[in-house]
Design an enzyme around this catalytic site. Structure first.
Site, PDB file in Angstrom:
ATOM      1  N   ASN A  11     -11.873  97.779   3.670  1.00 63.23           N
ATOM      2  CA  ASN A  11     -12.375  97.905   5.044  1.00 63.23           C
ATOM      3  C   ASN A  11     -12.843  96.518   5.480  1.00 63.23           C
ATOM      4  OD1 ASN A  11     -13.668  98.434   7.423  1.00 63.23           O
ATOM      5  ND2 ASN A  11     -15.318  99.679   6.541  1.00 63.23           N
ATOM      6  N   TRP A  12     -12.052  95.895   6.345  1.00 65.00           N
ATOM      7  CA  TRP A  12     -12.376  94.527   6.762  1.00 65.00           C
ATOM      8  C   TRP A  12     -13.560  94.490   7.719  1.00 65.00           C
ATOM      9  CZ3 TRP A  12      -7.006  91.815   7.989  1.00 65.00           C
ATOM     10  CH2 TRP A  12      -6.318  91.627   6.786  1.00 65.00           C
ATOM     11  N   LYS A  13     -13.929  95.635   8.261  1.00 61.27           N
ATOM     12  CA  LYS A  13     -14.990  95.686   9.290  1.00 61.27           C
ATOM     13  C   LYS A  13     -14.634  94.689  10.405  1.00 61.27           C
ATOM     14  CE  LYS A  13     -18.133  97.411   5.846  1.00 61.27           C
ATOM     15  NZ  LYS A  13     -19.512  97.594   5.380  1.00 61.27           N
ATOM     16  N   HIS A  96     -17.955 106.187   9.533  1.00 59.58           N
ATOM     17  CA  HIS A  96     -18.607 105.152   8.729  1.00 59.58           C
ATOM     18  C   HIS A  96     -20.084 105.078   9.135  1.00 59.58           C
ATOM     19  CE1 HIS A  96     -19.637 101.318   6.964  1.00 59.58           C
ATOM     20  NE2 HIS A  96     -18.560 101.444   6.210  1.00 59.58           N
ATOM     21  N   GLU A  98     -21.912 102.704   9.686  1.00 59.61           N
ATOM     22  CA  GLU A  98     -22.184 101.725  10.751  1.00 59.61           C
ATOM     23  C   GLU A  98     -21.886 102.333  12.126  1.00 59.61           C
ATOM     24  OE1 GLU A  98     -19.829  98.628   8.969  1.00 59.61           O
ATOM     25  OE2 GLU A  98     -21.308  98.476   7.362  1.00 59.61           O
ATOM     26  N   GLU A 167     -20.376 106.924   0.611  1.00 55.79           N
ATOM     27  CA  GLU A 167     -20.921 105.582   0.754  1.00 55.79           C
ATOM     28  C   GLU A 167     -22.425 105.680   0.988  1.00 55.79           C
ATOM     29  OE1 GLU A 167     -17.700 102.567   1.983  1.00 55.79           O
ATOM     30  OE2 GLU A 167     -18.611 103.328   3.804  1.00 55.79           O
ATOM     31  N   GLY A 173     -23.152  96.673   1.632  1.00 55.14           N
ATOM     32  CA  GLY A 173     -23.405  95.276   1.972  1.00 55.14           C
ATOM     33  C   GLY A 173     -24.709  94.736   1.421  1.00 55.14           C
ATOM     34  N   SER A 211     -20.900  98.123  -2.051  1.00 57.51           N
ATOM     35  CA  SER A 211     -21.031  96.979  -2.969  1.00 57.51           C
ATOM     36  C   SER A 211     -20.157  97.112  -4.210  1.00 57.51           C
ATOM     37  CB  SER A 211     -22.502  96.751  -3.359  1.00 57.51           C
ATOM     38  OG  SER A 211     -23.266  96.445  -2.208  1.00 57.51           O
ATOM     39  N   GLY A 232     -15.738  96.879   1.165  1.00 52.30           N
ATOM     40  CA  GLY A 232     -15.992  96.039   2.333  1.00 52.30           C
ATOM     41  C   GLY A 232     -15.868  94.573   1.973  1.00 52.30           C
ATOM     42  N   GLY A 233     -17.016  93.927   1.767  1.00 51.90           N
ATOM     43  CA  GLY A 233     -17.070  92.475   1.550  1.00 51.90           C
ATOM     44  C   GLY A 233     -16.060  91.942   0.547  1.00 51.90           C
TER      45      GLY A 233
HETATM   46  P1  13P Z   1     -19.455  96.672   1.006  1.00 52.54           P
HETATM   47  O1  13P Z   1     -18.376  96.791  -0.038  1.00 52.54           O
HETATM   48  O2  13P Z   1     -19.466  95.343   1.708  1.00 52.54           O
HETATM   49  O3  13P Z   1     -20.794  97.076   0.479  1.00 52.54           O
HETATM   50  O4  13P Z   1     -19.086  97.723   2.157  1.00 52.54           O
HETATM   51  C1  13P Z   1     -18.802  99.026   1.807  1.00 52.54           C
HETATM   52  C2  13P Z   1     -18.296  99.713   3.011  1.00 52.54           C
HETATM   53  O5  13P Z   1     -19.030  99.972   3.930  1.00 52.54           O
HETATM   54  C3  13P Z   1     -16.864 100.043   3.054  1.00 52.54           C
HETATM   55  O6  13P Z   1     -16.587 100.872   4.113  1.00 52.54           O
END
Ligand code: 13P
Length: 250
Positions: A11-13, A96, A98, A167, A173, A211, A232-233
């Site tokens: 997930n590149w966000k 998500h 967010e 999640e 993050g 994470s 994500g990251g």
């Molecule tokens: P991180 O891997 O950056 O913690 O993000 C997880 C996430 O929200 C994937 O959708």
């Protein structure tokens, strides 16, 4: 029962750019050819056309990060499931944390988004998870069950077509990861809720996100009910992401 071939989703966000996307994807595709997991990249909507082109002919599926709860019409800024379909999108993230947090998406909205995706032939990756306060108050199970129940209720027999991503909000993050035991415990709860809702529930992949990185991936993915990851990251760096995918391919 869980899925034996892992599903790994990046997930590149809200990250990326035309040049950066191309230089990330090139080494990824090179390194991925020998790997045995299923994989997808969920990219920002403006880059769907570029990514459709870059991923064409590869084993990596294309994903979106959100979809409208409406079919079409006066919803400025929104992207419909049919529009995603136009770019060969196979998966779309819905709910998500967010989106739930910054855009006040309710369980009902998330369920409607999953419904729109399914109607367009796109697999919704339904995200759920508790906040730190909820975990500390002993509400984890109740929260994730409530979030999943809304999606099950709205989607009936189609429920076996979804992907679920657990999640925990406190792990996203932050560098704090759920322990493999914590992840497994919640995944088992979700698995039995899905099994109670559908005889086809064994088809449903339940991913862990929060994470996940090259160091912790193997242990998380070794849990019996962890069918893959939502990253994500660490999906933004080719070497890190490839290490995670390698861990998923064992
Ligand atoms: P991180 O891997 O950056 O913690 O993000 C997880 C996430 O929200 C994937 O959708």
């Amino acid at each position: 029962m869980s899925q034996s071939i892992k599903l790994m989703v990046g997930n590149w966000k809200m990250n990326g750019g035309l040049a950066a996307n191309a230089s990330l994807v090139e080494p990824l595709l090179d390194g991925m050819s020998a790997l045995s997991c299923r994989s997808a990249l969920c990219v920002p909507a403006p880059y769907l056309a570029q990514m459709q082109h870059l991923l064409m002919g590869s084993s990596v599926d294309l994903g979106g990060q959100d979809v409208s709860a409406h079919d079409s019409g006066a919803y400025t800024g929104e992207v419909s499931a049919d529009m995603l379909r136009d770019f060969s999108v196979r998966y779309v993230i819905v709910g998500h944390s967010e989106r739930r947090q910054y855009h006040a998406e309710s369980d009902a909205t998330v369920a409607a988004k999953a419904q729109r995706a399914l109607a367009a032939g796109i697999t919704p990756i339904v995200c759920l998870g508790e906040s730190l306060e909820e975990r500390e108050a002993g509400q984890t199970e109740a929260v994730v069950k409530r979030q999943l129940a809304a999606v099950i209720h709205a989607n009936g027999h189609c429920i076996s077509e979804i992907v679920v991503a657990y999640e925990p909000v406190w792990a996203i993050g932050t560098g704090l990861t759920a322990t493999p035991e914590q992840a497994q415990q919640v995944h088992a709860v979700l698995r039995s809720q899905l099994q109670a809702a559908s005889t086809q529930a064994t088809r449903i992949s339940i991913l862990y996100g929060g994470s996940m990185n090259a160091t912790n991936a193997a242990e998380l993915l070794a849990q019996p009910d962890v069918d893959g990851g939502l990253i994500g990251g660490a999906s933004l760096k080719a070497t890190d992401y490839l290490s995670i995918l390698k861990a998923a391919s064992r």
